[in-house]
Structure formats: C-alpha cells, structure tokens
Design an enzyme around this catalytic site. Sequence first.
Site, PDB file in Angstrom:
ATOM      1  N   LYS A   1       6.628  -0.647   4.653  1.00 52.64           N
ATOM      2  CA  LYS A   1       5.724  -1.367   5.530  1.00 52.64           C
ATOM      3  C   LYS A   1       4.895  -2.395   4.784  1.00 52.64           C
ATOM      4  O   LYS A   1       4.638  -3.457   5.300  1.00 52.64           O
ATOM      5  CB  LYS A   1       4.779  -0.397   6.206  1.00 52.64           C
ATOM      6  CG  LYS A   1       5.386   0.420   7.278  1.00 52.64           C
ATOM      7  CD  LYS A   1       4.235   1.008   8.016  1.00 52.64           C
ATOM      8  CE  LYS A   1       4.514   2.250   8.722  1.00 52.64           C
ATOM      9  NZ  LYS A   1       3.344   2.800   9.339  1.00 52.64           N
ATOM     10  N   GLY A   2       4.408  -2.079   3.632  1.00 50.24           N
ATOM     11  CA  GLY A   2       3.573  -3.028   2.918  1.00 50.24           C
ATOM     12  C   GLY A   2       3.000  -2.446   1.652  1.00 50.24           C
ATOM     13  O   GLY A   2       2.961  -1.231   1.461  1.00 50.24           O
ATOM     14  N   VAL A   3       2.541  -3.300   0.788  1.00 46.98           N
ATOM     15  CA  VAL A   3       1.999  -2.866  -0.493  1.00 46.98           C
ATOM     16  C   VAL A   3       0.590  -2.317  -0.329  1.00 46.98           C
ATOM     17  O   VAL A   3       0.174  -1.446  -1.073  1.00 46.98           O
ATOM     18  CB  VAL A   3       2.009  -4.053  -1.481  1.00 46.98           C
ATOM     19  CG1 VAL A   3       1.412  -3.660  -2.803  1.00 46.98           C
ATOM     20  CG2 VAL A   3       3.422  -4.559  -1.669  1.00 46.98           C
ATOM     21  N   GLY A   4      -0.163  -2.777   0.639  1.00 41.45           N
ATOM     22  CA  GLY A   4      -1.552  -2.376   0.807  1.00 41.45           C
ATOM     23  C   GLY A   4      -1.753  -0.907   1.123  1.00 41.45           C
ATOM     24  O   GLY A   4      -2.805  -0.347   0.855  1.00 41.45           O
ATOM     25  N   GLU A   5      -0.775  -0.249   1.678  1.00 41.84           N
ATOM     26  CA  GLU A   5      -0.918   1.157   2.035  1.00 41.84           C
ATOM     27  C   GLU A   5      -1.039   2.060   0.813  1.00 41.84           C
ATOM     28  O   GLU A   5      -1.657   3.106   0.878  1.00 41.84           O
ATOM     29  CB  GLU A   5       0.273   1.608   2.875  1.00 41.84           C
ATOM     30  CG  GLU A   5       0.325   0.951   4.220  1.00 41.84           C
ATOM     31  CD  GLU A   5       1.531   1.375   5.015  1.00 41.84           C
ATOM     32  OE1 GLU A   5       2.293   2.222   4.547  1.00 41.84           O
ATOM     33  OE2 GLU A   5       1.712   0.852   6.117  1.00 41.84           O
TER      34      GLU A   5
END
Length: 57
Positions: free
Chosen positions: A19-23
């Site tokens: 989904k994304g790196v921020g998680e």
Amino acid sequence: MRRRRGGGGAHRVTATGTKGVGEVGLVRVAAAIGNAVFHATGRRIRSLPITIDQLLL
C-alpha cells in the site's frame, strides 16, 4: 491497479501488493508512545488507544 477487500471499499495498491511506505513508520510511533507512557507512569499499556482510565486503574 486496484484490489477489492472485504470491507467494500477499493484500496490503491502497487503491482507487488503493497500500500505505501508511510505505514511502516506508524507502527514505530505507537510503540514509542507506549514506551514513553510506561517510563512516565510505570504502567505498561498494551492496547490502543491509551486513555486516562487505563492509567488510573
């Protein structure tokens, strides 16, 4: 690419399924806050959200 999940909403994901790196960083923030509460109060709270009621019990 879109993937349907069991909640009915479509979530944007990459071709590899991520989904994304921020998680990744969010997990560390919750652990750091939990450790800060432990060092400040001496009580280990293992569930989120951490509330005043949990600290006073």
